[in-house]
Design a protein around this motif. Structure first.
Motif, PDB file in Angstrom:
ATOM      1  N   GLU A 130      45.902  -5.641  68.719  1.00 17.05           N
ATOM      2  CA  GLU A 130      44.752  -5.720  67.810  1.00 17.05           C
ATOM      3  C   GLU A 130      44.134  -7.102  67.946  1.00 17.05           C
ATOM      4  OE1 GLU A 130      44.237  -3.030  66.010  1.00 17.05           O
ATOM      5  OE2 GLU A 130      46.177  -2.051  66.335  1.00 17.05           O
ATOM      6  N   ASN A 131      42.883  -7.208  67.489  1.00 12.77           N
ATOM      7  CA  ASN A 131      42.203  -8.491  67.574  1.00 12.77           C
ATOM      8  C   ASN A 131      42.359  -9.238  66.247  1.00 12.77           C
ATOM      9  OD1 ASN A 131      40.681 -10.528  68.519  1.00 12.77           O
ATOM     10  ND2 ASN A 131      38.713  -9.460  68.315  1.00 12.77           N
ATOM     11  N   GLU A 132      43.594  -9.563  65.916  1.00  9.85           N
ATOM     12  CA  GLU A 132      43.875 -10.096  64.581  1.00  9.85           C
ATOM     13  C   GLU A 132      44.226 -11.580  64.590  1.00  9.85           C
ATOM     14  OE1 GLU A 132      43.684  -8.643  61.635  1.00  9.85           O
ATOM     15  OE2 GLU A 132      42.950  -6.789  62.531  1.00  9.85           O
ATOM     16  N   LEU A 133      44.238 -12.193  65.765  1.00 10.22           N
ATOM     17  CA  LEU A 133      44.715 -13.573  65.845  1.00 10.22           C
ATOM     18  C   LEU A 133      43.874 -14.520  64.985  1.00 10.22           C
ATOM     19  CD1 LEU A 133      46.633 -15.654  67.099  1.00 10.22           C
ATOM     20  CD2 LEU A 133      45.110 -15.797  69.066  1.00 10.22           C
ATOM     21  N   SER A 134      42.563 -14.398  65.112  1.00 10.68           N
ATOM     22  CA  SER A 134      41.669 -15.303  64.413  1.00 10.68           C
ATOM     23  C   SER A 134      41.820 -15.164  62.884  1.00 10.68           C
ATOM     24  CB  SER A 134      40.237 -14.961  64.828  1.00 10.68           C
ATOM     25  OG  SER A 134      39.411 -16.031  64.598  1.00 10.68           O
ATOM     26  N   ARG A 135      41.866 -13.900  62.435  1.00 13.87           N
ATOM     27  CA  ARG A 135      42.016 -13.659  60.988  1.00 13.87           C
ATOM     28  C   ARG A 135      43.356 -14.205  60.489  1.00 13.87           C
ATOM     29  NH1 ARG A 135      44.811 -10.457  57.887  1.00 13.87           N
ATOM     30  NH2 ARG A 135      45.699  -9.344  59.670  1.00 13.87           N
ATOM     31  N   CYS A 136      44.355 -14.017  61.312  1.00 16.91           N
ATOM     32  CA  CYS A 136      45.690 -14.485  60.945  1.00 16.91           C
ATOM     33  C   CYS A 136      45.698 -16.018  60.788  1.00 16.91           C
ATOM     34  CB  CYS A 136      46.632 -14.024  62.049  1.00 16.91           C
ATOM     35  SG  CYS A 136      48.322 -14.420  61.782  1.00 16.91           S
ATOM     36  N   LEU A 137      45.084 -16.712  61.729  1.00 14.11           N
ATOM     37  CA  LEU A 137      45.047 -18.187  61.656  1.00 14.11           C
ATOM     38  C   LEU A 137      44.229 -18.647  60.456  1.00 14.11           C
ATOM     39  CD1 LEU A 137      44.613 -18.895  65.467  1.00 14.11           C
ATOM     40  CD2 LEU A 137      46.635 -19.438  64.089  1.00 14.11           C
ATOM     41  N   ASP A 138      43.122 -17.929  60.177  1.00 17.03           N
ATOM     42  CA  ASP A 138      42.308 -18.261  58.988  1.00 17.03           C
ATOM     43  C   ASP A 138      43.140 -18.120  57.719  1.00 17.03           C
ATOM     44  OD1 ASP A 138      39.915 -18.891  60.181  1.00 17.03           O
ATOM     45  OD2 ASP A 138      39.154 -16.829  60.138  1.00 17.03           O
ATOM     46  N   THR A 139      43.905 -17.036  57.646  1.00 17.93           N
ATOM     47  CA  THR A 139      44.707 -16.788  56.439  1.00 17.93           C
ATOM     48  C   THR A 139      45.748 -17.892  56.260  1.00 17.93           C
ATOM     49  OG1 THR A 139      44.429 -14.439  56.830  1.00 17.93           O
ATOM     50  CG2 THR A 139      46.094 -15.046  55.230  1.00 17.93           C
ATOM     51  N   ILE A 140      46.364 -18.323  57.351  1.00 18.82           N
ATOM     52  CA  ILE A 140      47.362 -19.401  57.242  1.00 18.82           C
ATOM     53  C   ILE A 140      46.674 -20.678  56.762  1.00 18.82           C
ATOM     54  CG2 ILE A 140      48.924 -20.905  58.541  1.00 18.82           C
ATOM     55  CD1 ILE A 140      49.513 -18.516  60.378  1.00 18.82           C
ATOM     56  N   ARG A 141      45.533 -20.977  57.357  1.00 25.59           N
ATOM     57  CA  ARG A 141      44.826 -22.221  57.019  1.00 25.59           C
ATOM     58  C   ARG A 141      44.364 -22.228  55.568  1.00 25.59           C
ATOM     59  NH1 ARG A 141      40.798 -25.176  60.988  1.00 25.59           N
ATOM     60  NH2 ARG A 141      42.840 -25.466  61.894  1.00 25.59           N
ATOM     61  N   THR A 142      43.887 -21.090  55.106  1.00 22.73           N
ATOM     62  CA  THR A 142      43.386 -21.015  53.734  1.00 22.73           C
ATOM     63  C   THR A 142      44.512 -21.141  52.715  1.00 22.73           C
ATOM     64  OG1 THR A 142      41.767 -19.450  54.574  1.00 22.73           O
ATOM     65  CG2 THR A 142      41.936 -19.592  52.197  1.00 22.73           C
ATOM     66  N   ASN A 143      45.666 -20.656  53.083  1.00 20.07           N
ATOM     67  CA  ASN A 143      46.740 -20.558  52.082  1.00 20.07           C
ATOM     68  C   ASN A 143      47.838 -21.605  52.176  1.00 20.07           C
ATOM     69  OD1 ASN A 143      46.244 -17.941  50.481  1.00 20.07           O
ATOM     70  ND2 ASN A 143      45.846 -17.375  52.603  1.00 20.07           N
ATOM     71  N   SER A 144      47.801 -22.444  53.215  1.00 20.39           N
ATOM     72  CA  SER A 144      48.889 -23.431  53.303  1.00 20.39           C
ATOM     73  C   SER A 144      48.509 -24.626  54.169  1.00 20.39           C
ATOM     74  CB  SER A 144      50.156 -22.786  53.865  1.00 20.39           C
ATOM     75  OG  SER A 144      50.188 -22.878  55.265  1.00 20.39           O
ATOM     76  N   ASP A 145      49.337 -25.655  54.071  1.00 18.36           N
ATOM     77  CA  ASP A 145      49.183 -26.840  54.923  1.00 18.36           C
ATOM     78  C   ASP A 145      50.206 -26.839  56.051  1.00 18.36           C
ATOM     79  OD1 ASP A 145      47.082 -27.995  53.701  1.00 18.36           O
ATOM     80  OD2 ASP A 145      48.279 -29.239  52.351  1.00 18.36           O
ATOM     81  N   ILE A 146      50.966 -25.760  56.155  1.00 19.42           N
ATOM     82  CA  ILE A 146      51.990 -25.705  57.223  1.00 19.42           C
ATOM     83  C   ILE A 146      51.264 -25.554  58.563  1.00 19.42           C
ATOM     84  CG2 ILE A 146      53.970 -24.410  58.123  1.00 19.42           C
ATOM     85  CD1 ILE A 146      54.487 -23.423  55.226  1.00 19.42           C
ATOM     86  N   PRO A 147      51.546 -26.439  59.529  1.00 22.58           N
ATOM     87  CA  PRO A 147      50.844 -26.334  60.815  1.00 22.58           C
ATOM     88  C   PRO A 147      51.108 -24.992  61.510  1.00 22.58           C
ATOM     89  CG  PRO A 147      51.974 -28.446  60.637  1.00 22.58           C
ATOM     90  CD  PRO A 147      52.437 -27.618  59.483  1.00 22.58           C
ATOM     91  N   SER A 148      50.073 -24.474  62.159  1.00 24.82           N
ATOM     92  CA  SER A 148      50.238 -23.228  62.923  1.00 24.82           C
ATOM     93  C   SER A 148      50.197 -23.545  64.416  1.00 24.82           C
ATOM     94  CB  SER A 148      49.144 -22.221  62.557  1.00 24.82           C
ATOM     95  OG  SER A 148      47.884 -22.825  62.636  1.00 24.82           O
ATOM     96  N   ILE A 149      51.182 -23.019  65.110  1.00 27.09           N
ATOM     97  CA  ILE A 149      51.351 -23.298  66.536  1.00 27.09           C
ATOM     98  C   ILE A 149      51.206 -21.997  67.311  1.00 27.09           C
ATOM     99  CG2 ILE A 149      52.877 -24.410  68.237  1.00 27.09           C
ATOM    100  CD1 ILE A 149      52.445 -26.013  65.559  1.00 27.09           C
ATOM    101  N   LEU A 150      50.305 -21.963  68.264  1.00 24.30           N
ATOM    102  CA  LEU A 150      50.157 -20.751  69.070  1.00 24.30           C
ATOM    103  C   LEU A 150      51.356 -20.590  70.002  1.00 24.30           C
ATOM    104  CD1 LEU A 150      46.398 -20.925  70.156  1.00 24.30           C
ATOM    105  CD2 LEU A 150      47.400 -19.414  68.422  1.00 24.30           C
ATOM    106  N   PHE A 151      51.857 -19.370  70.056  1.00 22.90           N
ATOM    107  CA  PHE A 151      52.978 -19.012  70.934  1.00 22.90           C
ATOM    108  C   PHE A 151      52.456 -17.840  71.767  1.00 22.90           C
ATOM    109  CE2 PHE A 151      57.262 -16.582  70.759  1.00 22.90           C
ATOM    110  CZ  PHE A 151      57.650 -17.067  72.006  1.00 22.90           C
ATOM    111  N   PRO A 152      51.663 -18.161  72.796  1.00 25.05           N
ATOM    112  CA  PRO A 152      50.888 -17.101  73.453  1.00 25.05           C
ATOM    113  C   PRO A 152      51.649 -16.361  74.540  1.00 25.05           C
ATOM    114  CG  PRO A 152      50.339 -19.210  74.419  1.00 25.05           C
ATOM    115  CD  PRO A 152      51.427 -19.472  73.400  1.00 25.05           C
ATOM    116  N   GLY A 153      51.406 -15.065  74.628  1.00 26.47           N
ATOM    117  CA  GLY A 153      51.991 -14.277  75.700  1.00 26.47           C
ATOM    118  C   GLY A 153      51.110 -14.280  76.933  1.00 26.47           C
ATOM    119  N   ASN A 154      49.847 -14.635  76.757  1.00 31.40           N
ATOM    120  CA  ASN A 154      48.914 -14.673  77.890  1.00 31.40           C
ATOM    121  C   ASN A 154      47.662 -15.464  77.494  1.00 31.40           C
ATOM    122  OD1 ASN A 154      46.964 -12.941  76.590  1.00 31.40           O
ATOM    123  ND2 ASN A 154      48.498 -11.342  76.836  1.00 31.40           N
ATOM    124  N   PRO A 155      46.772 -15.754  78.466  1.00 30.83           N
ATOM    125  CA  PRO A 155      45.632 -16.644  78.168  1.00 30.83           C
ATOM    126  C   PRO A 155      44.592 -16.064  77.206  1.00 30.83           C
ATOM    127  CG  PRO A 155      46.024 -16.508  80.542  1.00 30.83           C
ATOM    128  CD  PRO A 155      46.861 -15.451  79.901  1.00 30.83           C
TER     129      PRO A 155
END
Ligand code: 1GP
Length: 263
Positions: A67-92
């Motif tokens: 699904e194309n949920e990465l962007s929404r997921c990062l937005d939700t983390i940013r809006t709700n916390s100060d915990i840094p988010s680190i991409l753990f990508p399976g591909n480019p």
């Protein structure tokens, strides 16, 4: 982004945070979020619990994204916390500069040049222009008792679980190549987590911070990995099934924090 980083961790980068933790013997606990699996209410709940539990970082990614949920997921983390988010990508295609940092993974346990350098070349121009902090990471897939998505997608064999000396040699090579972190992973949902014996052998051989994940289902297993020498413990699957476990797991991992002895 720069302003946000300054606010969040006093000008230090995520890599600084991990290195400082290693230096002082503080163990870090990471929650892995698979954007495909986390619907928004679950995700907000997990973020709230992670904040209360004192989770240090979020890893965000999966080996296959349906699904194309990465962007929404990062937005939700940013809006709700100060915990840094680190991409753990399976591909480019799993790159997004709404995250704070990126595990720039080189699959050093495998022999597939696409995952050693090919995908990196494709991603590099985008990454150069992005605000992401790039963290060069030697990624070592360890056999967790069943074929994993990573193994299938990357077309590589994992290091056999009963060959800790291969893991050790691979880790030493990664350190000599100048990689900044080592991530030993049995794969998401692995039957068997990585053995203490293997973690300890690698710990004794390299000075790099070691990240351990894959198949950790109990606080006792998280504790074992920390005790064996892991600096960073990652749990994903089990917390999707039982988010309440985050309190016990984070607490026990943090309780192993102790200054490391250096000769
Ligand atoms: C997988 O290391 C992570 O890449 C976490 O694994 O989902 O099994 O906790 P689990």
């Amino acid at each position: 982004m720069l302003l946000r980083m300054a606010q969040n961790y006093s000008n230090s980068t995520v890599l600084d945070t991990i290195y400082q933790a290693r230096q002082t013997g503080r163990k870090l606990f990471v929650v892995l979020i698979d954007p495909d699996k986390a619907n928004s209410s679950d995700l907000t709940g997990i973020i709230q619990k992670a904040k209360k539990a004192g989770v240090d970082l979020f890893f965000v990614g999966g080996s296959l994204m349906m699904e194309n949920e990465l962007s929404r997921c990062l937005d939700t983390i940013r809006t709700n916390s100060d915990i840094p988010s680190i991409l753990f990508p399976g591909n480019p295609i799993q790159l997004n500069d709404k995250a704070d940092a990126l595990l720039f993974l080189s699959l050093i346990s495998g022999r597939n040049s696409e995952f050693l350098i090919g995908n990196h070349v494709i991603a590099a121009p985008f990454l150069k222009k992005s605000s992401l902090e790039i963290m060069p990471t030697g990624y070592m897939l360890i056999d967790g008792g069943a074929p994993t998505t990573v193994s299938y997608i990357s077309n590589t064999f994992p290091i056999p679980a009963d060959k800790p000396e291969i893991a050790m040699a691979t880790a030493i090579a990664g350190e000599m190549l100048g990689l900044k972190l080592l991530y030993m992973d049995a794969g998401s949902g692995a039957k068997n987590a990585i053995s203490s014996e293997m973690i300890t052998l690698v710990r004794q051989a390299v000075d790099l911070p070691i990240i351990i994940g894959g198949g950790i289902r109990t606080a006792a297993q998280a504790a074992q990995a920390a005790q064996a020498g892991a600096d960073v413990i990652v749990v994903g699957n089990q917390l999707e099934e039982n988010p309440e476990l985050v309190y016990e797991m984070a607490k026990i991992v943090h309780s192993f924090s102790q200054p490391i002895e250096r000769s």
